[in-house]
Design a protein around this motif. Structure first.
Motif, mmCIF file in Angstrom:
data_model
loop_
_atom_site.group_PDB
_atom_site.id
_atom_site.type_symbol
_atom_site.label_atom_id
_atom_site.label_comp_id
_atom_site.label_asym_id
_atom_site.label_seq_id
_atom_site.Cartn_x
_atom_site.Cartn_y
_atom_site.Cartn_z
ATOM 1 N N ALA A 87 58.334 45.277 40.309
ATOM 2 C CA ALA A 87 57.345 45.556 39.268
ATOM 3 C C ALA A 87 56.654 46.877 39.586
ATOM 4 C CB ALA A 87 56.327 44.429 39.185
ATOM 5 N N THR A 88 56.012 47.443 38.583
ATOM 6 C CA THR A 88 55.193 48.639 38.777
ATOM 7 C C THR A 88 53.739 48.190 38.930
ATOM 8 O OG1 THR A 88 56.659 50.019 37.451
ATOM 9 C CG2 THR A 88 54.394 50.795 37.743
ATOM 10 N N VAL A 89 53.116 48.525 40.047
ATOM 11 C CA VAL A 89 51.726 48.135 40.296
ATOM 12 C C VAL A 89 50.855 49.383 40.245
ATOM 13 C CG1 VAL A 89 50.105 47.010 41.864
ATOM 14 C CG2 VAL A 89 52.484 46.215 41.743
ATOM 15 N N LYS A 90 49.903 49.398 39.341
ATOM 16 C CA LYS A 90 49.058 50.568 39.168
ATOM 17 C C LYS A 90 47.811 50.495 40.046
ATOM 18 C CE LYS A 90 50.591 52.157 34.667
ATOM 19 N NZ LYS A 90 50.144 52.818 33.409
ATOM 20 N N GLU A 91 47.037 51.580 40.033
ATOM 21 C CA GLU A 91 45.837 51.673 40.854
ATOM 22 C C GLU A 91 44.831 50.600 40.463
ATOM 23 O OE1 GLU A 91 42.462 55.037 42.062
ATOM 24 O OE2 GLU A 91 44.213 55.566 40.841
ATOM 25 N N VAL A 92 44.111 50.099 41.461
ATOM 26 C CA VAL A 92 43.174 48.989 41.254
ATOM 27 C C VAL A 92 41.821 49.502 40.755
ATOM 28 C CG1 VAL A 92 42.075 46.982 42.321
ATOM 29 C CG2 VAL A 92 44.298 47.785 43.179
ATOM 30 N N LEU A 93 41.273 48.828 39.743
ATOM 31 C CA LEU A 93 39.891 49.056 39.343
ATOM 32 C C LEU A 93 39.015 48.197 40.237
ATOM 33 C CD1 LEU A 93 37.597 50.008 37.416
ATOM 34 C CD2 LEU A 93 38.080 47.953 36.064
ATOM 35 N N ALA A 94 38.098 48.809 40.970
ATOM 36 C CA ALA A 94 37.209 48.077 41.867
ATOM 37 C C ALA A 94 35.778 48.133 41.330
ATOM 38 C CB ALA A 94 37.266 48.663 43.278
ATOM 39 N N ILE A 95 35.187 46.973 41.109
ATOM 40 C CA ILE A 95 33.830 46.853 40.570
ATOM 41 C C ILE A 95 32.960 46.102 41.569
ATOM 42 C CG2 ILE A 95 32.424 45.838 38.723
ATOM 43 C CD1 ILE A 95 34.058 48.065 37.642
ATOM 44 N N THR A 96 31.781 46.628 41.857
ATOM 45 C CA THR A 96 30.845 45.913 42.725
ATOM 46 C C THR A 96 30.395 44.633 42.030
ATOM 47 O OG1 THR A 96 30.075 48.012 43.634
ATOM 48 C CG2 THR A 96 28.690 46.072 44.011
ATOM 49 N N GLY A 97 30.519 43.525 42.724
ATOM 50 C CA GLY A 97 30.234 42.228 42.110
ATOM 51 C C GLY A 97 28.830 42.106 41.547
ATOM 52 N N THR A 98 27.855 42.625 42.262
ATOM 53 C CA THR A 98 26.475 42.514 41.787
ATOM 54 C C THR A 98 26.273 43.251 40.467
ATOM 55 O OG1 THR A 98 25.896 44.394 43.211
ATOM 56 C CG2 THR A 98 25.486 42.192 44.094
ATOM 57 N N THR B 167 28.516 27.112 47.972
ATOM 58 C CA THR B 167 27.573 27.930 48.740
ATOM 59 C C THR B 167 28.335 29.088 49.385
ATOM 60 O OG1 THR B 167 27.862 26.404 50.616
ATOM 61 C CG2 THR B 167 25.946 26.066 49.204
ATOM 62 N N TYR B 168 27.693 30.253 49.448
ATOM 63 C CA TYR B 168 28.394 31.481 49.826
ATOM 64 C C TYR B 168 28.969 31.441 51.240
ATOM 65 C CZ TYR B 168 29.336 36.406 50.675
ATOM 66 O OH TYR B 168 29.942 37.583 50.994
ATOM 67 N N LYS B 169 28.182 31.062 52.212
ATOM 68 C CA LYS B 169 28.636 31.068 53.610
ATOM 69 C C LYS B 169 29.824 30.122 53.801
ATOM 70 C CE LYS B 169 28.483 31.743 58.123
ATOM 71 N NZ LYS B 169 29.438 30.716 58.586
ATOM 72 N N VAL C 108 23.583 38.024 44.358
ATOM 73 C CA VAL C 108 23.141 37.632 43.018
ATOM 74 C C VAL C 108 22.684 36.187 42.936
ATOM 75 C CG1 VAL C 108 24.515 39.353 41.791
ATOM 76 C CG2 VAL C 108 25.544 37.145 42.362
ATOM 77 N N GLY C 109 22.783 35.460 44.026
ATOM 78 C CA GLY C 109 22.375 34.063 44.016
ATOM 79 C C GLY C 109 23.398 33.185 43.308
ATOM 80 N N VAL C 110 22.930 32.109 42.706
ATOM 81 C CA VAL C 110 23.806 31.160 42.025
ATOM 82 C C VAL C 110 24.121 31.679 40.624
ATOM 83 C CG1 VAL C 110 24.059 28.806 41.166
ATOM 84 C CG2 VAL C 110 22.900 29.220 43.346
ATOM 85 N N ILE C 111 25.398 31.768 40.300
ATOM 86 C CA ILE C 111 25.815 32.303 38.995
ATOM 87 C C ILE C 111 26.637 31.255 38.244
ATOM 88 C CG2 ILE C 111 25.766 34.710 39.717
ATOM 89 C CD1 ILE C 111 28.791 34.575 40.122
ATOM 90 N N GLU C 112 26.567 31.302 36.923
ATOM 91 C CA GLU C 112 27.294 30.356 36.080
ATOM 92 C C GLU C 112 28.629 30.917 35.608
ATOM 93 O OE1 GLU C 112 24.781 29.120 32.888
ATOM 94 O OE2 GLU C 112 23.346 28.111 34.215
ATOM 95 N N SER D 261 38.380 33.558 39.757
ATOM 96 C CA SER D 261 36.956 33.873 39.869
ATOM 97 C C SER D 261 36.197 32.623 40.279
ATOM 98 C CB SER D 261 36.432 34.401 38.521
ATOM 99 O OG SER D 261 35.143 34.945 38.637
ATOM 100 N N ARG D 262 35.049 32.824 40.921
ATOM 101 C CA ARG D 262 34.254 31.689 41.381
ATOM 102 C C ARG D 262 32.812 31.794 40.890
ATOM 103 N NH1 ARG D 262 37.148 27.730 42.145
ATOM 104 N NH2 ARG D 262 35.432 26.720 43.254
ATOM 105 N N THR D 263 32.241 30.624 40.626
ATOM 106 C CA THR D 263 30.818 30.540 40.295
ATOM 107 C C THR D 263 30.070 30.015 41.521
ATOM 108 O OG1 THR D 263 31.188 28.316 39.382
ATOM 109 C CG2 THR D 263 31.268 30.173 37.849
ATOM 110 N N GLY D 264 28.859 29.523 41.328
ATOM 111 C CA GLY D 264 28.059 29.046 42.460
ATOM 112 C C GLY D 264 27.323 30.202 43.116
ATOM 113 N N GLU D 265 26.992 30.039 44.377
ATOM 114 C CA GLU D 265 26.246 31.074 45.108
ATOM 115 C C GLU D 265 27.181 32.220 45.499
ATOM 116 O OE1 GLU D 265 23.262 31.522 48.964
ATOM 117 O OE2 GLU D 265 24.654 29.836 48.862
#
Length: 225
Positions: free
Chosen positions: A193-204, A106-108, A70-74, A62-66
């Protein structure tokens, strides 16, 4: 004669009372096998039942910053979801951290580096390692979607261990791409390995509506068992 009988009877009573006292003393001083015991140095150890380790592990990048929308997150979007899973499952956790962190805040610029790593099929080195991965039967694997794929450092992790016979349950955060077909991409790396379905969550949502995300995570966990 009567006096002798009385003496014998009295001796028998004394012996019986002594036997009862000894039995009671043994019951009071014998600790049950399941009790916590104190060591010579004053530390306490639990029984084998309580000392048995967790069999689930939450691994995440996971990453913090911009960040997008959501802008800059901690605290990173994926880290928020990872903590929810740890809280609800009691699993251990391991954060994938780069050995040399050259990712921009920075995001870009971050997206540019992510694209460059993808183009080079890079395998960035990871700072630490998971100790005794063999003790875990289930691995929850979390990551952001970068350019329609897992970050390349997540491939470093997947290629660093033997996941044979284990179950991998992926979860991701994204900016609109959904899970980007990452279930099959993970499966292609960990074939045994057995890989199950992915939970996808919108980051915002993790930043702006964490209660809703927590409800989603709860439902997903109940369905993934």
């Amino acid at each position: 004669m009567k006096r002798i009988i009385a003496i014998v009877t009295a001796l028998a009573l004394l012996l019986a009372l002594a036997g009862c006292s000894a039995n009671n003393s043994t019951k009071e001083t014998t600790a049950p096998a399941s009790a916590t015991t104190a060591q010579a140095d004053g530390t306490k150890t639990d029984t084998p039942e309580k000392a048995s380790g967790s069999k689930a592990l939450v691994v995440y990048f996971s990453r913090t910053g911009e960040q997008y929308g959501v802008g800059v997150i901690e605290k990173g979007n994926t880290a928020i979801v990872a903590d929810m899973i740890v809280e609800q499952t009691g699993a251990d956790s391991f954060e994938i951290l780069p050995k040399t962190d050259n990712y921009p805040t920075t995001y870009k610029e971050l997206t540019d580096v992510a694209k460059e790593e993808q183009n080079q099929n890079a395998r960035p080195a990871i700072k630490d390692t998971v100790q005794n991965l063999e003790q875990y039967d289930t691995i929850y694997l979390g990551y952001p979607i970068w350019w329609g794929d897992l970050p390349m450092i997540c491939y470093t992790f997947l290629e660093s261990y033997d996941f044979s016979g284990k179950t991998i349950i992926p979860f991701c955060t994204h900016a609109g791409s959904g899970n980007a077909g990452t279930q099959s991409k993970i499966q292609s790396v960990v074939k045994n390995a057995t890989v199950k379905e992915v939970l996808a969550i919108t980051g915002t949502d993790t930043q702006k509506d964490p209660d809703s995300v927590k409800t989603t995570v709860t439902g997903w966990l109940n369905g993934s068992k």
